[in-house]
Design a protein around this motif. Structure first.
Motif, short mmCIF file in Angstrom:
data_model
loop_
_atom_site.label_atom_id
_atom_site.label_comp_id
_atom_site.label_asym_id
_atom_site.label_seq_id
_atom_site.Cartn_x
_atom_site.Cartn_y
_atom_site.Cartn_z
N GLY A 161 46.75 43.89 52.68
CA GLY A 161 47.46 42.82 51.99
C GLY A 161 46.68 41.54 51.79
N LYS A 162 45.49 41.44 52.38
CA LYS A 162 44.67 40.24 52.20
C LYS A 162 43.58 40.50 51.17
CE LYS A 162 45.53 38.57 56.86
NZ LYS A 162 44.97 38.30 58.18
N TRP A 163 43.32 39.50 50.32
CA TRP A 163 42.31 39.58 49.27
C TRP A 163 41.49 38.30 49.27
CZ3 TRP A 163 41.61 43.40 45.42
CH2 TRP A 163 42.55 44.44 45.43
N CYS A 164 40.26 38.38 48.78
CA CYS A 164 39.42 37.21 48.54
C CYS A 164 38.81 37.30 47.14
CB CYS A 164 38.30 37.09 49.56
SG CYS A 164 38.82 36.38 51.13
N ILE A 165 38.67 36.14 46.50
CA ILE A 165 38.01 36.01 45.20
C ILE A 165 36.99 34.89 45.33
CG2 ILE A 165 38.30 35.14 42.84
CD1 ILE A 165 40.98 36.51 42.70
N GLY A 166 35.81 35.11 44.76
CA GLY A 166 34.80 34.07 44.72
C GLY A 166 34.55 33.63 43.30
N GLN A 167 34.61 32.32 43.08
CA GLN A 167 34.27 31.75 41.76
C GLN A 167 33.37 30.55 41.99
OE1 GLN A 167 36.86 29.19 39.48
NE2 GLN A 167 36.61 30.48 37.67
N ASN A 168 32.17 30.58 41.39
CA ASN A 168 31.17 29.54 41.61
C ASN A 168 30.93 29.38 43.10
OD1 ASN A 168 30.98 29.22 38.85
ND2 ASN A 168 32.54 27.64 38.80
N ASP A 169 31.19 28.19 43.67
CA ASP A 169 30.96 27.99 45.11
C ASP A 169 32.25 27.97 45.92
OD1 ASP A 169 31.89 25.61 44.11
OD2 ASP A 169 30.26 24.38 44.89
N ASN A 170 33.35 28.40 45.31
CA ASN A 170 34.64 28.36 45.98
C ASN A 170 35.12 29.76 46.35
OD1 ASN A 170 35.28 25.50 45.88
ND2 ASN A 170 35.31 25.79 43.66
N LEU A 171 35.75 29.86 47.52
CA LEU A 171 36.32 31.10 48.02
C LEU A 171 37.83 30.94 48.10
CD1 LEU A 171 35.40 33.87 49.08
CD2 LEU A 171 35.36 32.86 51.37
N TYR A 172 38.56 31.88 47.49
CA TYR A 172 40.02 31.85 47.43
C TYR A 172 40.57 33.06 48.17
CZ TYR A 172 39.11 28.35 43.90
OH TYR A 172 38.65 27.24 43.26
N SER A 219 34.75 25.91 50.40
CA SER A 219 33.82 25.55 49.32
C SER A 219 32.43 25.43 49.95
CB SER A 219 34.24 24.23 48.68
OG SER A 219 33.39 23.93 47.60
N PHE A 220 31.50 26.24 49.47
CA PHE A 220 30.16 26.27 50.04
C PHE A 220 29.30 25.15 49.47
CE2 PHE A 220 31.74 30.59 50.38
CZ PHE A 220 31.52 30.84 51.71
N THR A 221 28.38 24.64 50.27
CA THR A 221 27.45 23.59 49.85
C THR A 221 26.21 24.23 49.24
OG1 THR A 221 28.23 22.20 51.66
CG2 THR A 221 26.14 21.60 50.64
N ASN A 222 25.75 23.65 48.13
CA ASN A 222 24.53 24.12 47.45
C ASN A 222 24.62 25.57 46.99
OD1 ASN A 222 23.24 21.64 47.78
ND2 ASN A 222 22.53 22.22 49.82
N THR A 223 25.82 26.06 46.73
CA THR A 223 25.99 27.43 46.25
C THR A 223 26.24 27.39 44.76
OG1 THR A 223 26.88 28.15 48.35
CG2 THR A 223 27.35 29.55 46.45
N TRP A 224 25.42 28.10 44.01
CA TRP A 224 25.60 28.13 42.57
C TRP A 224 26.69 29.11 42.18
CZ3 TRP A 224 24.29 32.01 38.87
CH2 TRP A 224 24.46 31.58 37.54
N SER A 225 26.69 30.29 42.79
CA SER A 225 27.70 31.28 42.44
C SER A 225 27.78 32.37 43.49
CB SER A 225 27.36 31.92 41.09
OG SER A 225 28.39 32.78 40.68
N ILE A 226 29.01 32.78 43.79
CA ILE A 226 29.26 33.93 44.65
C ILE A 226 29.25 35.15 43.72
CG2 ILE A 226 30.87 35.05 46.22
CD1 ILE A 226 31.92 32.20 46.89
#
Length: 196
Positions: free
Chosen positions: A136-147, A161-168
């Motif tokens: 039941g748990k999911w994760c999505i990565g967009q740019n430097d953010n994890l949802y 939100s990752f520092t200095n991350t261009w894209s997951i």
């Protein structure tokens, strides 16, 4: 997948592959492939397509039968879908322009999830990373953010939100850990891995 074709090989002989045209008309390339279940609990494959009218295609329960796949149009989306995954009887497809679609009936029908109110969500950026944990748990990565979602993708929150991350670029859940592959702005062209 290569263009509209799908290939399969017996588990015991990974050197003998058979390919067939899964579309039977048109030729949008496939982007991603996932295995999961249909609404009756039978195993199927789903491919995301570079098509604004056939965003995903579904196999029959026998991928080796050579039959054309069923195509689904995410009404009004007009975008390509780059990643697809199945977990806990839910299918989720993500792609261009921050669009996220979800199916709870074995990939038969799909509904768009409204992500626009989330902190940091970019409605004009691609989503390249997606994974579920099977419970039941999911994760999505967009740019430097994890949802993260704890209700099979119905609702989402930004958890990091990752520092200095261009894209997951990629994500998987394995051995009780979430693992992401990402590129840093300070080290363009290099891939880094993190787990939690």
């Amino acid at each position: 997948t290569n263009e509209q074709y799908i290939g399969y090989a017996a588990h015991s002989d990974l050197t003998s592959w058979t390919f067939y045209d899964r579309m039977n008309s048109g030729h949008p390339p496939g982007w991603d492939l996932a295995y999961g279940k249909d609404g009756s609990g039978n195993g199927i494959f789903v491919v995301t397509n570079q098509s604004s009218t056939k965003e995903v295609s579904l196999s029959t329960t026998n991928v080796a039968d050579g039959n054309a796949w069923t195509h689904k149009n995410f009404s009004g989306s007009g975008d390509f879908y780059l990643k697809v995954a199945w977990s806990n009887d839910v299918w989720i497809a993500v792609g261009m322009d921050g669009k996220v679609f979800r199916s709870t009936d074995g990939a038969s029908t799909w509904s768009q999830i409204d992500m626009t109110g989330l902190t940091g969500w970019e409605s004009n950026d691609n989503v390249l990373a997606l994974a579920g944990d099977g419970a039941g748990k999911w994760c999505i990565g967009q740019n430097d953010n994890l949802y993260h979602s704890t209700d099979d993708g119905a609702n989402w929150t930004r958890i990091h939100s990752f520092t200095n991350t261009w894209s997951i670029h990629g994500m998987i859940y394995t051995n009780n850990s979430w693992v992401i592959a990402y590129e840093r702005t300070t080290d363009a062209g290099k891939t880094f891995i993190r787990s939690a």
